[in-house]
Design an enzyme around this catalytic site. Structure first.
Site, PDB file in Angstrom:
ATOM      1  N   HIS A   1      36.961  30.407  42.349  1.00 17.00           N
ATOM      2  CA  HIS A   1      36.049  31.028  41.363  1.00 17.00           C
ATOM      3  C   HIS A   1      36.305  32.529  41.309  1.00 17.00           C
ATOM      4  CE1 HIS A   1      32.099  32.162  39.541  1.00 17.00           C
ATOM      5  NE2 HIS A   1      32.197  30.958  39.015  1.00 17.00           N
ATOM      6  N   PHE A   2      37.307  32.998  40.910  1.00 12.22           N
ATOM      7  CA  PHE A   2      38.447  32.429  40.211  1.00 12.22           C
ATOM      8  C   PHE A   2      39.713  32.893  40.939  1.00 12.22           C
ATOM      9  CE2 PHE A   2      35.050  32.971  37.163  1.00 12.22           C
ATOM     10  CZ  PHE A   2      34.947  31.702  36.640  1.00 12.22           C
TER      11      PHE A   2
END
Length: 156
Positions: A46-47
């Protein structure tokens, strides 16, 4: 309040324990810190190459902070200790009334939660929270927690 003291009040453990330290507390408000290591499980995907703390984990940080306040000052059990006390699950998230995320939170440095008890009705507690990183307001939340029998958690 250090991590060991926090773990006596909360059932959460690594890697899900979000409260690193409590810097200030009384029966109506608590200030806590989450110190990021940069290796948290919730940012790995994420991410990739641009890690961002998920809003759900910011909510969890505030929920756990409020849970510390409930357990320390409003516990139905005298001298509650999460390692020993049975029969109660304290500070279970009941409802999120609102969450406003004002800007991205990076998993670095410290995140500070300022959580205030707005109202208490029997075993239901209503809170508001503000979350800061480097003195910048990042999120505002309103939510409710409830104290319940731990039978709901264990399925007994």
């Amino acid at each position: 309040m250090n991590k060991t003291q926090i773990q006596e009040l909360l059932h959460h453990r690594d890697p899900y324990l979000m409260v690193s330290e409590v810097t200030k507390s009384n029966e109506n408000e608590i200030e806590s810190l989450k110190t990021f290591s940069g290796d948290e499980f919730f940012v790995k995907g994420h991410f990739p190459n641009a890690p961002v703390v998920p809003g759900a984990m910011i909510q969890e940080f505030c929920t756990q902070s409020a849970g510390v306040l409930i357990t320390k000052y409003h516990s139905p059990v005298k001298d509650y200790n999460s390692n020993k006390t049975k029969g109660w699950a304290l500070g279970v998230l009941n409802k999120v009334q609102g969450a406003k995320y004002l800007s991205i939170v990076k998993p670095q440095g410290d995140l500070k939660a300022k959580v205030k008890l707005i109202d208490k009705m029997d075993n239901l507690f209503k809170f508001s929270a503000e979350v800061y990183q480097e003195d910048e307001l990042k999120a505002k939340l309103k939510f409710s927690l409830v104290n319940i029998s731990d039978d709901y958690l264990t399925g007994e």
